[in-house]
Write a protein that holds these residues in place. Structure first.
Motif, PDB file in Angstrom:
ATOM      1  N   ALA B 162       0.843  -1.193   0.000  1.00  0.00           N
ATOM      2  CA  ALA B 162       0.000   0.000   0.000  1.00  0.00           C
ATOM      3  C   ALA B 162       0.879   1.245   0.000  1.00  0.00           C
ATOM      4  CB  ALA B 162      -0.921  -0.010   1.207  1.00  0.00           C
ATOM      5  N   ASP B 163       1.931   1.192   0.782  1.00  0.00           N
ATOM      6  CA  ASP B 163       2.871   2.312   0.828  1.00  0.00           C
ATOM      7  C   ASP B 163       3.499   2.561  -0.537  1.00  0.00           C
ATOM      8  OD1 ASP B 163       2.950   3.606   3.212  1.00  0.00           O
ATOM      9  OD2 ASP B 163       4.310   2.181   4.179  1.00  0.00           O
ATOM     10  N   MET B 164       3.725   1.477  -1.265  1.00  0.00           N
ATOM     11  CA  MET B 164       4.347   1.626  -2.581  1.00  0.00           C
ATOM     12  C   MET B 164       3.309   1.974  -3.649  1.00  0.00           C
ATOM     13  SD  MET B 164       7.456  -1.140  -2.637  1.00  0.00           S
ATOM     14  CE  MET B 164       6.643  -2.600  -2.085  1.00  0.00           C
ATOM     15  N   GLY B 165       2.069   2.156  -3.216  1.00  0.00           N
ATOM     16  CA  GLY B 165       1.065   2.612  -4.161  1.00  0.00           C
ATOM     17  C   GLY B 165       0.248   1.533  -4.824  1.00  0.00           C
ATOM     18  N   THR B 166       0.310   0.356  -4.281  1.00  0.00           N
ATOM     19  CA  THR B 166      -0.447  -0.745  -4.875  1.00  0.00           C
ATOM     20  C   THR B 166      -1.748  -0.949  -4.103  1.00  0.00           C
ATOM     21  OG1 THR B 166       1.584  -1.822  -5.600  1.00  0.00           O
ATOM     22  CG2 THR B 166      -0.348  -3.233  -5.386  1.00  0.00           C
ATOM     23  N   GLN B 167      -2.798  -1.263  -4.856  1.00  0.00           N
ATOM     24  CA  GLN B 167      -4.076  -1.584  -4.215  1.00  0.00           C
ATOM     25  C   GLN B 167      -3.989  -3.002  -3.642  1.00  0.00           C
ATOM     26  OE1 GLN B 167      -7.090   0.263  -4.257  1.00  0.00           O
ATOM     27  NE2 GLN B 167      -7.961  -1.406  -3.028  1.00  0.00           N
ATOM     28  N   VAL B 168      -4.398  -3.173  -2.375  1.00  0.00           N
ATOM     29  CA  VAL B 168      -4.260  -4.480  -1.751  1.00  0.00           C
ATOM     30  C   VAL B 168      -5.612  -5.020  -1.296  1.00  0.00           C
ATOM     31  CG1 VAL B 168      -3.157  -5.779   0.114  1.00  0.00           C
ATOM     32  CG2 VAL B 168      -1.978  -3.827  -0.894  1.00  0.00           C
ATOM     33  N   PHE B 169      -5.845  -6.277  -1.622  1.00  0.00           N
ATOM     34  CA  PHE B 169      -6.956  -7.001  -1.012  1.00  0.00           C
ATOM     35  C   PHE B 169      -6.366  -8.002  -0.050  1.00  0.00           C
ATOM     36  CE2 PHE B 169      -8.703  -5.567  -5.064  1.00  0.00           C
ATOM     37  CZ  PHE B 169      -9.846  -4.926  -4.616  1.00  0.00           C
ATOM     38  N   LEU B 170      -6.664  -7.829   1.216  1.00  0.00           N
ATOM     39  CA  LEU B 170      -6.094  -8.714   2.228  1.00  0.00           C
ATOM     40  C   LEU B 170      -7.195  -9.693   2.633  1.00  0.00           C
ATOM     41  CD1 LEU B 170      -3.769  -9.408   4.125  1.00  0.00           C
ATOM     42  CD2 LEU B 170      -4.463  -7.550   5.612  1.00  0.00           C
ATOM     43  N   THR B 207      -5.754   2.524   8.444  1.00  0.00           N
ATOM     44  CA  THR B 207      -5.574   3.906   8.007  1.00  0.00           C
ATOM     45  C   THR B 207      -5.374   4.013   6.496  1.00  0.00           C
ATOM     46  OG1 THR B 207      -3.183   3.863   8.245  1.00  0.00           O
ATOM     47  CG2 THR B 207      -4.454   4.505  10.198  1.00  0.00           C
ATOM     48  N   TYR B 208      -5.185   2.886   5.843  1.00  0.00           N
ATOM     49  CA  TYR B 208      -4.933   2.937   4.394  1.00  0.00           C
ATOM     50  C   TYR B 208      -6.224   2.822   3.604  1.00  0.00           C
ATOM     51  CZ  TYR B 208       0.090   2.421   5.092  1.00  0.00           C
ATOM     52  OH  TYR B 208       1.385   2.614   5.434  1.00  0.00           O
ATOM     53  N   ASN B 209      -6.379   3.716   2.637  1.00  0.00           N
ATOM     54  CA  ASN B 209      -7.534   3.618   1.757  1.00  0.00           C
ATOM     55  C   ASN B 209      -7.371   2.485   0.771  1.00  0.00           C
ATOM     56  OD1 ASN B 209      -8.630   5.874   2.916  1.00  0.00           O
ATOM     57  ND2 ASN B 209      -7.508   7.235   1.528  1.00  0.00           N
ATOM     58  N   ASN B 210      -6.108   2.185   0.444  1.00  0.00           N
ATOM     59  CA  ASN B 210      -5.900   1.209  -0.613  1.00  0.00           C
ATOM     60  C   ASN B 210      -5.669  -0.215  -0.093  1.00  0.00           C
ATOM     61  OD1 ASN B 210      -3.485   2.054   0.393  1.00  0.00           O
ATOM     62  ND2 ASN B 210      -2.420   2.141  -1.575  1.00  0.00           N
ATOM     63  N   ILE B 211      -6.076  -0.459   1.156  1.00  0.00           N
ATOM     64  CA  ILE B 211      -6.092  -1.847   1.636  1.00  0.00           C
ATOM     65  C   ILE B 211      -7.530  -2.210   1.980  1.00  0.00           C
ATOM     66  CG2 ILE B 211      -5.288  -3.509   3.359  1.00  0.00           C
ATOM     67  CD1 ILE B 211      -2.842  -1.816   3.798  1.00  0.00           C
ATOM     68  N   THR B 212      -8.013  -3.278   1.391  1.00  0.00           N
ATOM     69  CA  THR B 212      -9.340  -3.762   1.745  1.00  0.00           C
ATOM     70  C   THR B 212      -9.179  -5.095   2.443  1.00  0.00           C
ATOM     71  OG1 THR B 212      -9.992  -2.848  -0.380  1.00  0.00           O
ATOM     72  CG2 THR B 212     -11.663  -4.107   0.837  1.00  0.00           C
ATOM     73  N   LEU B 213      -9.695  -5.191   3.648  1.00  0.00           N
ATOM     74  CA  LEU B 213      -9.541  -6.424   4.415  1.00  0.00           C
ATOM     75  C   LEU B 213     -10.831  -7.234   4.364  1.00  0.00           C
ATOM     76  CD1 LEU B 213      -8.046  -8.167   6.639  1.00  0.00           C
ATOM     77  CD2 LEU B 213      -9.157  -6.687   8.312  1.00  0.00           C
ATOM     78  N   PHE B 214     -10.691  -8.509   4.036  1.00  0.00           N
ATOM     79  CA  PHE B 214     -11.823  -9.427   4.143  1.00  0.00           C
ATOM     80  C   PHE B 214     -11.504 -10.459   5.193  1.00  0.00           C
ATOM     81  CE2 PHE B 214     -11.686  -8.135  -0.368  1.00  0.00           C
ATOM     82  CZ  PHE B 214     -12.921  -7.530  -0.476  1.00  0.00           C
ATOM     83  N   THR B 215     -12.400 -10.637   6.150  1.00  0.00           N
ATOM     84  CA  THR B 215     -12.185 -11.731   7.097  1.00  0.00           C
ATOM     85  C   THR B 215     -13.238 -12.795   6.834  1.00  0.00           C
ATOM     86  OG1 THR B 215     -13.542 -10.587   8.706  1.00  0.00           O
ATOM     87  CG2 THR B 215     -11.161 -10.315   8.913  1.00  0.00           C
TER      88      THR B 215
ATOM     89  N   LEU C 426      10.571   6.170   0.528  1.00  0.00           N
ATOM     90  CA  LEU C 426      10.695   7.218  -0.484  1.00  0.00           C
ATOM     91  C   LEU C 426       9.326   7.710  -0.921  1.00  0.00           C
ATOM     92  CD1 LEU C 426      13.582   5.730  -2.631  1.00  0.00           C
ATOM     93  CD2 LEU C 426      13.661   7.817  -1.254  1.00  0.00           C
ATOM     94  N   ARG C 427       8.417   6.744  -1.081  1.00  0.00           N
ATOM     95  CA  ARG C 427       7.099   7.093  -1.558  1.00  0.00           C
ATOM     96  C   ARG C 427       6.316   7.877  -0.502  1.00  0.00           C
ATOM     97  NH1 ARG C 427       4.217   5.326  -6.066  1.00  0.00           N
ATOM     98  NH2 ARG C 427       2.082   5.977  -5.674  1.00  0.00           N
ATOM     99  N   ARG C 428       6.423   7.398   0.724  1.00  0.00           N
ATOM    100  CA  ARG C 428       5.728   8.046   1.829  1.00  0.00           C
ATOM    101  C   ARG C 428       6.174   9.499   1.957  1.00  0.00           C
ATOM    102  NH1 ARG C 428       6.750   3.862   5.238  1.00  0.00           N
ATOM    103  NH2 ARG C 428       8.418   5.034   6.198  1.00  0.00           N
ATOM    104  N   THR C 429       7.493   9.672   1.959  1.00  0.00           N
ATOM    105  CA  THR C 429       8.003  11.021   2.189  1.00  0.00           C
ATOM    106  C   THR C 429       7.855  11.896   0.962  1.00  0.00           C
ATOM    107  OG1 THR C 429      10.150  10.125   1.710  1.00  0.00           O
ATOM    108  CG2 THR C 429       9.604  10.421   4.018  1.00  0.00           C
ATOM    109  N   ASN C 430       7.659  11.280  -0.189  1.00  0.00           N
ATOM    110  CA  ASN C 430       7.430  12.045  -1.408  1.00  0.00           C
ATOM    111  C   ASN C 430       5.995  12.497  -1.519  1.00  0.00           C
ATOM    112  OD1 ASN C 430       9.748  12.277  -2.770  1.00  0.00           O
ATOM    113  ND2 ASN C 430       9.374  10.614  -4.207  1.00  0.00           N
ATOM    114  N   ASN C 431       5.145  11.847  -0.700  1.00  0.00           N
ATOM    115  CA  ASN C 431       3.710  12.027  -0.815  1.00  0.00           C
ATOM    116  C   ASN C 431       3.225  11.691  -2.216  1.00  0.00           C
ATOM    117  OD1 ASN C 431       3.249  12.766   1.832  1.00  0.00           O
ATOM    118  ND2 ASN C 431       3.975  14.837   1.389  1.00  0.00           N
ATOM    119  N   GLU C 432       3.853  10.683  -2.787  1.00  0.00           N
ATOM    120  CA  GLU C 432       3.388  10.249  -4.094  1.00  0.00           C
ATOM    121  C   GLU C 432       2.057   9.566  -3.902  1.00  0.00           C
ATOM    122  OE1 GLU C 432       6.271   7.839  -6.140  1.00  0.00           O
ATOM    123  OE2 GLU C 432       7.858   8.977  -5.162  1.00  0.00           O
TER     124      GLU C 432
END
Lengths: 130, 643, 433, 87, 353
Positions: B162-170, B207-215, C426-432
């Motif tokens: 998610a931090d790297m910008g990927t959409q995640v389904f957990l 806190t992440y919008n791009n993580i969707t959790l399914f239990t 890097l991404r976090r601090t870049n606010n990408e």
């Protein structure tokens, strides 16, 4: 055609594993018969019997598969599969009256320059005798 | 067929020219059909030569070039770039190695070296003649990863992705996140508890919008391939209204009235559980769950807890994802009845259960109404088996047992720990734990490989006997109040995901990676990655490392929106193919698919999965398969040129 | 004012397998990486190993593709024979450092033909063969080195100028000077690897004095096809050994030499070498003296059992002393723990399975910030369980054995983790987005 | 063409130790190669004839082998020592 | 079948053992020990027994006495488990086990008791002197008498019964059958070991340590003989007087060096000191030194006016004879020689079928 020049050997090497070893042999100035020619392919288990037979038909005295062995980056079944190609080709060779021993295979790792040179020397010697 | 070929022969200073007669070589190849230009050059890789080649290609309109120089391992990409700069397809460039494989190898016989060089270059020219302009294949991919299993590894990977910008389904099978780690107390080395870590990660995840959790969710089917998987996820109802807040008092009442009672698997049967439950108060998600399989829908709970909704139904949703990351974890080994008196003597329990016991006993360590003073730990139960199937070492158990023993000793008074081991394997920094436990007086006894310790009843006492290697094989015994079987890790017993995704299984029955060093988190199925203890026994740090590793692999695979594939692929001639299954059988990547084409069944190569190894080539009985770049005409014309 | 280089996202310090893996991962995601290697070629220690446990695939076959992928990756700039110093953190995601490029005295025009090497009259110990054989003062580090460019060992050069005379590519350049450049980066990965224990610190094993006592690294080299000798031989007199002993825990799990922890790899590499020796010298006996055999990883235990099946003898007991006989054979004294008796055994070659120690180079690289060290001198991991690559400095991560002993697969995974944490930092601090 | 060696010669001096090492190698090399002129020999045989310690012979002989001046031949009857000969 | 007793470690630590639980059984200590051999491999075997608390195994063993504490094992122990100091502690512990009175155990474990014993004996001597009105001649007479009586009593009441107990633990209890002739055959070894401690020579490269110890034992025994039989303080014979000076000189010079090295803690053997070790060296030093000074005072005719110096000597002597010799470290000298003797018996039996 091949008189006095030594036996012609076609080597199928693989891009990632055995071809670097053959390069290394040259790098270390190790000598093997100059009648050894290399064609490289991605993986030793990709060799077609047809290519081998073609080589024999066109006048090569021996064909050597410098196989990936267990170092194969594709799959561990490589060794088995290559062996199967060899045994199938041996059958074809028998049918055509070509001595099966003229097709050889050995695993050559990417720094196995010395084993490669040894293989080539002994193979060439064998072929010139037979 | 290319017929405007340029050939360059490199002197490489004196490296080639000293042994190979380059001028003669040039003369001969210049006469070859299709060759419109043949040159020698001092250093082909030199900047000036590179410019010259670009110029030649453009001026003479060359459609292929051959450079006879050093090994392609050195300069293939340098020269391909020349081609690209000149507007020529890089795959119309052929490099012939006349240095490592000719001039150097045959420096003792220069005449023959020259002859060999001629053959090699001619073969290269043949290859160039048949070379095709190839473009790398690009397939589009969605920047989405389905992470299966919300244990520490899965949650950690999800956050990173998610931090790297990927959409995640957990996707978690249980109703709560945390997996095995939430069952453990203080952990080595940080002394955080498993539950704290799980809480920390969960709080971050929400806190992440791009993580969707399914239990309560499981993947039931998969189609498509890397970059574009379609997976179906079945979600069991929780029977709690979505969006409601936890009301602890009402929840407790609901538990009280629930008539369904069974051994609590979370506590390994140390306590009882109801159909409505939370394993521990601070478990996440906060709201409780009602076990879909266990609940008898009597409705008692609804009367005391209005947030319960027994009308919820299981649902199945579709997810489109670029990759799937499996972090499904392990099961603790369950000893067989009679294995070290397990299930026969009542004070023999597993390490995992013991850990729960410690957590449930605050002041005094009591098991089955008996105060525990002497604890015997028997190691390698279910691991390193002599007769059984599990030949492997479970890696984490030595450290875990010792860590637990120290914990017990510090928490309660008057504890004696006896470790019946087979050689302690506290590798790396974990060694300090072994030292610590020895120093505080834990006793280590080591059994011979072929004579494990024996647990037996003598009167009222439970006795553990051993022939101790460390005391020259002397028979020693301990009266144990509690025998703890240090059980290792086994693959998940319920492992439906393996069948759904067809994940390869190794000799140890864990999921198997392609190569432990080259591609440690990838499977042969492109786009399906594995991490954590579903792959092999690992401790938490190691699981997290592999999870993060897998996260970065998955991200770099799918995040660019398209996946580039090498153009070296197998191609099946549909006119020749008569489906026989041989090629698909041998393909390690499952890249060959049975398809109906024009009224007949044939094999088709899935270009996104094919890696171009060529294993399928020789097995085709009708020679219907060609590997691009290594076709029969190319190879055979080279052979002809060489002779 | 030194020259400036900017535009890099990540500085990776160390070009071993961990550094390469981390650099490749980040470069593949699209980050610009500068990789700085102290040695004159990349590949670290792994590239020098024979086959690697437990799969027995050849180390070079795995390393070299990674090395060349790293070398030609458009997003990675490699500086070999270079060091990093004076790292300063100026603000969030803003580090500066000084890159020190040492002169190689050979330009990139070098074709690796080795003619200079042939002609050079100076012979010194070859560090890449762990002193078993000599090398010249101008040399290609080793045959599969990347870059395959010669280097002049100026300390041992007699300045005869022969190399310059014979070089066909005119690549020798004695006018090169050390070059310092200021680099700007956003984050750092420390992948400086490990040091090996120096067994001369344990005089009772006689290493250095008895030539037939060798380290496991020397044996590793003897087992590689590019080995220093024509076969596996004793360094003292060139005899083919037929009775080889392994002394495990040399420099590991030993508080007297200041390394109380287990090195995690020695057991397995010794078992592996034993298997390889059985192949290389079919008549040889191999005995491994151990305290505990730590065969814990995937496939390790099976591998260990396999070596027992092949006839490798395992004796529980740490070797106490080693003495040399007149014929160069060595007498090891140990307690056979299973029997509880002190014994002596004669071997004709003894291999000390030396442990792994922290490479503490990283401690001196920082200028205005201090990087934390753990109790064993490795880079301190501040959140080992959930952020294993995190260090005491935000934006600085650790990969591979810089954070503790580990084997190759673990190093690779650790590097993977470091690259992931760096990327998300890097991404976090870049606010990408 | 101008040689850069002259540039560095002005800046550096060569230590006595380095010069000594070079001489020592030249001396040992000569000794070893000379003993091999007659027939192939094993390392103990070379050591005996040159009066050099056998480990010094091993190191230098192997260096000569590495640079192609000496090659390894057959092994002796006891399968213990290889014979080395001039190339 | 032996039962493990983890509490023994705690007990043994009271005798000075340090951190031996840290042992991971690598056997390094046994391998580096130059006195350890195939028949008697130590010290690890003893560490193991101590960790497991196999008391009877330790009690019936002569091994702790075979160690002369060169310290090599402790120096090279990878776990810093101090095997050397453990062996020393086991000797202390064994001493208390052999001692039928049980007093030595109390004195070893509780330093307060030792101090009380020292004070009591000192008070006893002073009370006696008061009773004798500080008449030098009488006191010296009784002092001399005491020496002879004490030796006799300590030997017959304490030491000989203790050695018999030791014999019982090592030979009788484990049912080792030793033919009577073997006892006679072994006597020579007993004497040699008792007076030369020649095994130390196999111990380490430091021959000086053995020499120091050898002349100390020699000096001590000779001084004992000189004072008791030759009546050093009473004699006029110049030869005897000089002999006494030399002997007492040797004692205090050597023991001074011992004390010094215990303070410096440079050598492994002197790194750890239990109270009993201090008592032994200090009292021996004082014994030699005060004897020397007393005789100097006699020769310079100063003693009459300085009777305190003799009293001081007497206090030391009484403390030595009643506390340190029967219950303290002195007994090592005896037990060690007998252990050697018993070991020889065990070996002889093994050799003859």
């Amino acid at each position: 055609m091949t008189e006095n020049k030594g036996s012609k050997i076609l080597v199928f090497s693989t891009e990632k594993i055995s071809d670097p070893a053959i390069d290394l042999a040259g790098l270390l100035k190790m000598h093997y018969p100059p009648t050894v020619y290399t064609i490289n392919i991605p993986c030793s288990s990709a060799v077609k019997s047809r290519w081998i037979m073609h080589a024999f038909n066109k006048g090569f005295d021996g064909v050597f598969i410098a196989a990936d062995g267990t170092d194969c980056a594709f799959d561990e079944s490589c060794t088995d599969n290559t062996a199967k190609v060899i045994s199938r080709t041996h059958e074809l060779m028998k049918e055509k009256g070509i001595e099966p021993a003229r097709l050889k295979m050995a695993a050559i790792c990417s720094v196995c320059a010395e084993p490669f040179v040894k293989q080539m020397k002994s193979f060439a010697e064998y072929l010139s005798k037979s | 067929m290319r017929n405007k070929i340029g050939v360059y022969i490199c002197h490489c200073g004196s490296n080639i020219a000293d042994y190979v007669d380059v001028e003669k070589l040039k003369e001969i190849v210049a006469k070859e059909e299709g060759v419109v230009l043949a040159k020698t050059t001092m250093f082909a890789c030199a900047d000036s030569t590179q410019k010259e080649i670009v110029q030649d290609i453009q001026e003479k309109n060359l459609d292929a070039i051959v450079i006879a120089s050093c090994s392609p391992k050195l300069h293939l990409f340098t020269f391909r770039n020349i081609a690209i700069r000149a507007g020529l397809n890089p795959y119309n460039y052929i490099q012939v190695n006349i240095r490592e494989q000719c001039s150097w190898a045959h420096s003792d016989t220069p005449k023959q070296a020259t002859e060999k060089a001629i053959s090699l270059v001619l073969a290269g020219i043949e290859r160039a003649k048949h070379s095709k302009a190839l473009t790398t294949l690009k397939i589009s991919s969605v920047n989405t990863v389905a992470v299966v299993g919300a244990g520490v590894a899965g949650m950690r990977a999800a956050i990173e992705l998610a931090d790297m910008g990927t959409q995640v389904f957990l996707i978690e099978r249980e109703y709560f996140v945390g997996g095995r780690s939430s069952q453990w107390n203080k952990l080595f080395t940080t002394d955080e508890t498993g539950q704290e870590i799980v809480a920390k990660l969960y709080k971050k995840i929400i806190t992440y919008n791009n993580i969707t959790l399914f239990t309560g969710a499981e993947i039931v089917s998969k189609s498509g391939s890397v970059g574009d998987f379609d997976i179906k996820v079945k979600i069991n109802p929780r029977y709690i209204k979505p969006g409601c807040k936890l009301d602890w008092a009402k929840f407790e009442k609901a538990v009280e009235v629930c008539p369904v009672e069974f051994d609590d698997p979370f506590n390994f049967g140390l306590t009882k559980q109801k159909a409505i439950y939370k394993n521990y108060p601070s478990e996440f998600p906060e709201i409780p769950a009602i076990d879909y399989d266990k609940c008898n829908k009597c409705g008692e709970c609804v009367k005391v807890y209005e947030d319960i909704d027994l009308n919820q139904k299981p649902e199945t949703i579709n997810i489109n994802t670029g990759a799937v990351l499996l972090t499904t974890g392990f099961d603790p080994y369950e000893p067989e009845k009679g294995e070290f008196a397990f299930d026969e003597i009542d004070n023999v329990i597993t390490l995992q259960k013991f850990k729960r016991l410690i957590e449930l006993n605050e002041k005094e360590l009591i098991y089955r109404n008996r105060k525990i003073r002497n604890i015997a730990y028997i190691y390698c139960v279910g691991s390193r088996q002599l007769d059984g199937e599990n030949k492997y070492c479970s890696r984490y158990c030595c450290t875990s047992a010792i860590h637990t023993a120290i914990l017990v000793k510090n928490k309660y008074s008057d504890i004696n720990n006896f470790h019946f081991n087979r050689g302690i394997r506290t590798y790396g920094k974990q060694e300090v734990l072994y030292t610590e436990s020895s120093e505080i007086g834990d006793i280590f006894l080591q059994s011979f490989e072929d004579s494990p310790p024996v647990v037996e009843k003598q009167g009222k006492d439970t006795i553990v006997k051993i022939n101790d290697i460390l005391t020259c094989g002397k028979e020693l015994e301990v009266v144990a109040d509690l025998v703890v079987l240090v059980t290792g890790m086994v693959p998940r017993k319920i492992n439906t995901i393996a069948d759904v995704l067809k994940v390869p299984i190794g000799r140890d029955k864990f999921f198997n990676e392609i190569h432990p060093k080259l591609r440690p988190v990838e499977t042969v199925i492109d786009g399906v990655l594995i991490a954590g203890s579903c792959q092999a026994p690992l401790n938490i740090t190691e699981s997290v490392k592999s999870a993060l590793s897998a996260a970065s692999k998955a991200n770099s695979l799918i995040s660019k929106g398209e996946i580039e594939l090498e153009p070296t692929l197998a191609k099946i001639d549909e006119t020749i193919c008569e489906w026989c299954d041989k090629c698909s059988e041998i393909c390690p990547y499952d890249a060959i698919i049975k398809t109906k084409h024009g009224g007949k069944i044939i094999a088709v190569v899935n270009e996104t999965s094919c890696k171009g190894c060529g294993m399928c080539l020789p097995v085709c009985p009708v020679n219907a398969i060609q590997l691009i770049g290594y076709t029969d005409v190319e190879i055979e014309s080279m052979i002809e040129a060489l002779i | 004012m030194p020259e400036q280089k900017s535009g890099y996202d990540v500085l990776v310090i160390g070009g071993g397998i961990a550094g390469e893996e981390a650099a490749l991962n980040l470069a593949n995601i699209g980050y610009k990486v500068i990789l700085v290697e102290k040695d004159i070629s990349i590949g670290g220690k792994m590239i020098h190993l024979s086959k690697v446990f437990p799969t027995l695939d050849c180390a070079a076959c795995i390393t070299t593709p990674k090395v060349s992928e790293t070398a030609r990756h458009p997003n990675i700039s490699i500086f070999t024979n270079s060091e990093v110093k004076d790292i300063e953190k100026n603000s969030e995601k803003n580090f500066t450092a000084t890159l020190v490029e040492k002169p190689r005295y050979v330009t990139e025009d070098c074709t690796g033909c080795q003619i200079c090497e042939e002609k050079c009259p100076v012979v010194v110990n070859d560090q890449y063969q762990w002193d078993l054989v000599g090398r010249k003062a101008v040399y290609i580090p080793f045959s599969i080195a990347n870059p395959r460019i010669a280097v002049i060992d100026i300390e041992n050069c007699i300045l005869c100028g022969l190399c310059e005379k014979v070089c066909p590519a005119n690549a020798i350049d004695f006018t090169q000077e050390e070059k310092q450049t200021e680099i700007k980066i956003k984050s750092i990965i420390i992948a400086t690897g490990y040091d090996l224990f120096d067994p001369e610190l344990m005089p009772r094993y006689g290493f250095g004095k008895y030539k037939n006592v060798v380290t496991s690294m020397q044996m590793e080299r003897q087992l590689v096809p590019t080995r220093p000798y024509n076969a596996v031989l004793r360094p003292k007199d060139g005899k083919m050994p037929d009775n080889i002993a392994y002394v495990l825990c040399t420099g590991s799990r030993d508080e007297t030499i200041g390394n109380p922890i287990c090195s995690q790899v020695c057991c397995m590499y010794s078992v592996k070498q034993a298997q390889l020796l059985m192949g290389a010298l079919p008549m040889a006996d191999v005995t491994i003296y151990y305290i505990h055999v730590r065969a814990f990883g995937k496939g390790f235990c099976e591998f260990y059992q396999q070596s027992k099946g092949m006839g490798v003898e395992f004796i529980k007991g740490k070797v106490g002393t080693i003495k040399e006989n007149e014929n160069g054979n060595l007498v090891v004294r140990y307690e056979d723990i299973e029997e509880g008796k002190v014994k002596e055994a004669e071997h004709d070659l003894v291999v000390l399975s030396v442990g792994i120690l922290a490479n503490t180079d990283f401690t001196t690289m920082f200028k205005n910030i201090k990087i934390g060290q753990d109790n064993f001198n490795y880079v301190k991991q501040t959140d080992e369980l959930t952020n294993p690559a995190k260090t005491t400095i935000e934006g600085v991560f650790v990969a591979g054995t810089a954070s503790g002993p580990m084997d190759i697969p673990d190093s690779i995974l650790s590097a993977g983790a470091a690259s992931a944490e760096t990327a998300s930092y890097l991404r976090r601090t870049n606010n990408e987005k | 063409m101008e040689k850069t060696i002259d540039y560095i010669k002005k800046k550096r001096t060569v230590s006595e130790e380095v010069k000594e090492k070079r001489k020592e190698f030249a001396r040992i090399k000569k000794l070893i190669l000379k003993t091999l002129e007659t027939e192939p020999k094993t390392i103990p045989q070379i050591a005996k004839e040159t009066q050099l310690p056998s480990d010094v012979v091993t190191f230098n002989l192997m260096t000569l082998r590495k640079y192609g001046e000496v090659i390894a031949g057959d092994i002796d009857d006891m399968d213990e020592y290889f014979f080395y000969k001039l190339k | 079948m032996s039962k493990i007793n983890p509490d023994f470690s705690t007990e043994l630590k009271k005798y000075g053992a340090i951190n031996f639980n840290a042992c991971y059984n690598c056997g390094n200590c046994t391998a580096v020990c130059s006195l350890s051999d195939e028949d008697n491999s130590f010290p690890r075997s003893m560490i193991r027994f101590s960790v497991l608390g196999l008391e009877s195994e330790i009690q019936s063993s002569v091994i702790p006495w075979l160690c002369y504490y060169c310290g090599e094992c402790s120096e090279t122990c990878p776990k810093q488990a101090n095997p050397g100091e453990l062996m020393m502690s086991l000797r202390r512990w064994l001493t208390t086990k052999y001692d039928w009175t049980g007093l030595s155990g109390l004195l070893y474990k509780f330093i307060q008791l030792s101090i009380i014993a020292f004070i009591l004996t000192a008070v006893g001597v002073i009370v006696f002197s008061v009773y004798e009105n500080f008449k030098l001649e009488n006191i010296m007479h009784y002092g001399h008498l005491f020496e002879m009586l004490a030796i006799g009593a300590v030997f017959s009441l304490i030491l000989i019964p203790n050695i018999i107990r030791m014999w019982w633990f090592i030979i009788l209890k484990p049912k080792v059958k030793v033919p009577i002739v073997y006892y006679f055959k072994g006597i020579w070894d007993l004497i040699v070991h008792m007076f030369t401690q020649k095994r130390t020579l196999g111990c380490d490269d430091n021959q000086f340590r053995w020499f120091e110890h050898f002349i100390l034992v020699g000096g001590y025994l000779a001084l004992l003989f000189t004072t008791i039989v030759l009546d050093w303080f009473g004699t006029e014979n110049l030869f005897i007087i000089v002999l006494g000076y030399v002997e007492s000189g040797i004692i205090f010079i050597v023991t001074f060096d011992f004390v010094l090295s215990r303070m410096k803690k440079k050598k492994e053997i002197s790194k750890f000191s239990q109270p009993s070790d201090w008592f032994f060296v200090i009292w021996l030093f004082l014994l030699g030194f005060t004897a020397f000074v007393v005789r100097v005072f006699i020769d310079t005719n100063l003693l009459e006016n300085n009777i305190w110096i003799y009293l001081f000597h007497l206090i030391i002597l009484v403390q030595w004879a009643l506390i340190i010799v029967p219950f303290g470290k002195w007994t090592h000298f005896l037990y060690r020689s007998f252990a050697m003797y018993f070991e020889k018996l065990q070996k002889d039996i093994k050799i003859s079928p």
